[in-house]
Motif scaffolding. Structure first.
Motif, PDB file in Angstrom:
ATOM      1  N   GLU A 124       0.823  -1.212   0.000  1.00  0.00           N
ATOM      2  CA  GLU A 124       0.000   0.000   0.000  1.00  0.00           C
ATOM      3  C   GLU A 124       0.861   1.267   0.000  1.00  0.00           C
ATOM      4  O   GLU A 124       0.565   2.236  -0.703  1.00  0.00           O
ATOM      5  CB  GLU A 124      -0.934   0.016   1.214  1.00  0.00           C
ATOM      6  CG  GLU A 124      -2.000  -1.047   1.184  1.00  0.00           C
ATOM      7  CD  GLU A 124      -3.096  -0.749   0.174  1.00  0.00           C
ATOM      8  OE1 GLU A 124      -3.378   0.429  -0.106  1.00  0.00           O
ATOM      9  OE2 GLU A 124      -3.662  -1.727  -0.349  1.00  0.00           O
ATOM     10  N   CYS A 153       3.982   1.589  -1.084  1.00  0.00           N
ATOM     11  CA  CYS A 153       4.657   1.707  -2.380  1.00  0.00           C
ATOM     12  C   CYS A 153       3.707   2.245  -3.443  1.00  0.00           C
ATOM     13  O   CYS A 153       4.084   3.108  -4.243  1.00  0.00           O
ATOM     14  CB  CYS A 153       5.243   0.367  -2.799  1.00  0.00           C
ATOM     15  SG  CYS A 153       6.651  -0.157  -1.800  1.00  0.00           S
ATOM     16  N   ASP A 154       2.478   1.734  -3.446  1.00  0.00           N
ATOM     17  CA  ASP A 154       1.492   2.196  -4.419  1.00  0.00           C
ATOM     18  C   ASP A 154       1.118   3.659  -4.198  1.00  0.00           C
ATOM     19  O   ASP A 154       1.102   4.451  -5.138  1.00  0.00           O
ATOM     20  CB  ASP A 154       0.223   1.340  -4.362  1.00  0.00           C
ATOM     21  CG  ASP A 154       0.422  -0.065  -4.911  1.00  0.00           C
ATOM     22  OD1 ASP A 154       1.466  -0.315  -5.561  1.00  0.00           O
ATOM     23  OD2 ASP A 154      -0.455  -0.910  -4.672  1.00  0.00           O
ATOM     24  N   TYR A 155       0.814   4.011  -2.956  1.00  0.00           N
ATOM     25  CA  TYR A 155       0.338   5.365  -2.672  1.00  0.00           C
ATOM     26  C   TYR A 155       1.427   6.416  -2.868  1.00  0.00           C
ATOM     27  O   TYR A 155       1.189   7.459  -3.477  1.00  0.00           O
ATOM     28  CB  TYR A 155      -0.228   5.454  -1.247  1.00  0.00           C
ATOM     29  CG  TYR A 155      -0.789   6.820  -0.949  1.00  0.00           C
ATOM     30  CD1 TYR A 155      -2.064   7.162  -1.394  1.00  0.00           C
ATOM     31  CD2 TYR A 155      -0.054   7.772  -0.247  1.00  0.00           C
ATOM     32  CE1 TYR A 155      -2.588   8.423  -1.151  1.00  0.00           C
ATOM     33  CE2 TYR A 155      -0.570   9.031   0.000  1.00  0.00           C
ATOM     34  CZ  TYR A 155      -1.835   9.352  -0.456  1.00  0.00           C
ATOM     35  OH  TYR A 155      -2.343  10.607  -0.221  1.00  0.00           O
ATOM     36  N   TYR A 156       2.612   6.150  -2.337  1.00  0.00           N
ATOM     37  CA  TYR A 156       3.692   7.140  -2.384  1.00  0.00           C
ATOM     38  C   TYR A 156       4.600   6.977  -3.601  1.00  0.00           C
ATOM     39  O   TYR A 156       5.515   7.771  -3.796  1.00  0.00           O
ATOM     40  CB  TYR A 156       4.538   7.069  -1.109  1.00  0.00           C
ATOM     41  CG  TYR A 156       3.803   7.563   0.105  1.00  0.00           C
ATOM     42  CD1 TYR A 156       3.646   8.920   0.358  1.00  0.00           C
ATOM     43  CD2 TYR A 156       3.253   6.672   1.018  1.00  0.00           C
ATOM     44  CE1 TYR A 156       2.964   9.383   1.473  1.00  0.00           C
ATOM     45  CE2 TYR A 156       2.573   7.112   2.146  1.00  0.00           C
ATOM     46  CZ  TYR A 156       2.435   8.465   2.364  1.00  0.00           C
ATOM     47  OH  TYR A 156       1.761   8.915   3.481  1.00  0.00           O
ATOM     48  N   ASP A 157       4.361   5.965  -4.426  1.00  0.00           N
ATOM     49  CA  ASP A 157       5.188   5.672  -5.594  1.00  0.00           C
ATOM     50  C   ASP A 157       6.659   5.560  -5.194  1.00  0.00           C
ATOM     51  O   ASP A 157       7.532   6.240  -5.734  1.00  0.00           O
ATOM     52  CB  ASP A 157       4.994   6.731  -6.686  1.00  0.00           C
ATOM     53  CG  ASP A 157       5.591   6.293  -8.018  1.00  0.00           C
ATOM     54  OD1 ASP A 157       5.709   5.071  -8.240  1.00  0.00           O
ATOM     55  OD2 ASP A 157       5.968   7.164  -8.819  1.00  0.00           O
ATOM     56  N   ILE A 158       6.898   4.697  -4.204  1.00  0.00           N
ATOM     57  CA  ILE A 158       8.246   4.473  -3.684  1.00  0.00           C
ATOM     58  C   ILE A 158       8.566   2.986  -3.750  1.00  0.00           C
ATOM     59  O   ILE A 158       7.681   2.170  -3.998  1.00  0.00           O
ATOM     60  CB  ILE A 158       8.394   4.958  -2.222  1.00  0.00           C
ATOM     61  CG1 ILE A 158       7.401   4.236  -1.291  1.00  0.00           C
ATOM     62  CG2 ILE A 158       8.248   6.477  -2.130  1.00  0.00           C
ATOM     63  CD1 ILE A 158       7.569   4.532   0.185  1.00  0.00           C
ATOM     64  N   THR A 159       9.820   2.675  -3.515  1.00  0.00           N
ATOM     65  CA  THR A 159      10.258   1.285  -3.405  1.00  0.00           C
ATOM     66  C   THR A 159      10.841   1.077  -2.018  1.00  0.00           C
ATOM     67  O   THR A 159      11.739   1.818  -1.606  1.00  0.00           O
ATOM     68  CB  THR A 159      11.325   0.965  -4.467  1.00  0.00           C
ATOM     69  OG1 THR A 159      10.752   1.171  -5.761  1.00  0.00           O
ATOM     70  CG2 THR A 159      11.809  -0.464  -4.345  1.00  0.00           C
ATOM     71  N   LEU A 216      11.443   9.240   0.361  1.00  0.00           N
ATOM     72  CA  LEU A 216      11.034  10.365  -0.485  1.00  0.00           C
ATOM     73  C   LEU A 216      12.133  11.421  -0.589  1.00  0.00           C
ATOM     74  O   LEU A 216      12.324  12.013  -1.662  1.00  0.00           O
ATOM     75  CB  LEU A 216       9.741  10.985   0.060  1.00  0.00           C
ATOM     76  CG  LEU A 216       8.491  10.138  -0.083  1.00  0.00           C
ATOM     77  CD1 LEU A 216       7.326  10.775   0.665  1.00  0.00           C
ATOM     78  CD2 LEU A 216       8.127   9.918  -1.549  1.00  0.00           C
ATOM     79  N   ASP A 228      14.825  10.507  -3.182  1.00  0.00           N
ATOM     80  CA  ASP A 228      14.451  10.573  -4.613  1.00  0.00           C
ATOM     81  C   ASP A 228      14.690  11.926  -5.205  1.00  0.00           C
ATOM     82  O   ASP A 228      14.773  12.925  -4.699  1.00  0.00           O
ATOM     83  CB  ASP A 228      12.982  10.179  -4.806  1.00  0.00           C
ATOM     84  CG  ASP A 228      12.802   8.676  -4.635  1.00  0.00           C
ATOM     85  OD1 ASP A 228      13.808   7.956  -4.690  1.00  0.00           O
ATOM     86  OD2 ASP A 228      11.652   8.247  -4.468  1.00  0.00           O
TER      87      ASP A 228
END
Length: 76
Positions: free
Chosen positions: A40, A42-48, A73, A76
């Motif tokens: 969740e 990773c999907d929401y924050y577009d992170i790995t 964050l 990045d």
């Protein structure tokens, strides 16, 4: 932080995530819960979130999870 609490509550609505600080140490979240939380986040924050980040201290509280997300964050 609100979104992190929302994600946690969607997985375990029976826990007060604003007060709990031993989610892993006390076995409140199990490995399946953590996989769900990580997905969740990773999907929401577009992170790995890498395997080396999957340490108990990073998931023992909502604050720790928030700090981990902020750290990722910022990188990045």
């Amino acid at each position: 932080m609100e979104k992190i609490i929302e994600i946690l509550e969607s997985i375990r609505s029976d826990v007060d995530f604003t007060k709990e600080d031993k989610l892993i140490d006390d076995g409140i979240l199990d490995s399946f819960d953590i996989v769900s939380v990580v997905g969740e986040l990773c999907d929401y924050y577009d992170i790995t979130i890498t395997v080396d980040m999957m340490e108990p201290e990073n998931f023992n509280s909502a604050e720790a999870i928030h700090a981990l997300v902020e750290q990722i964050l910022d990188e990045d």
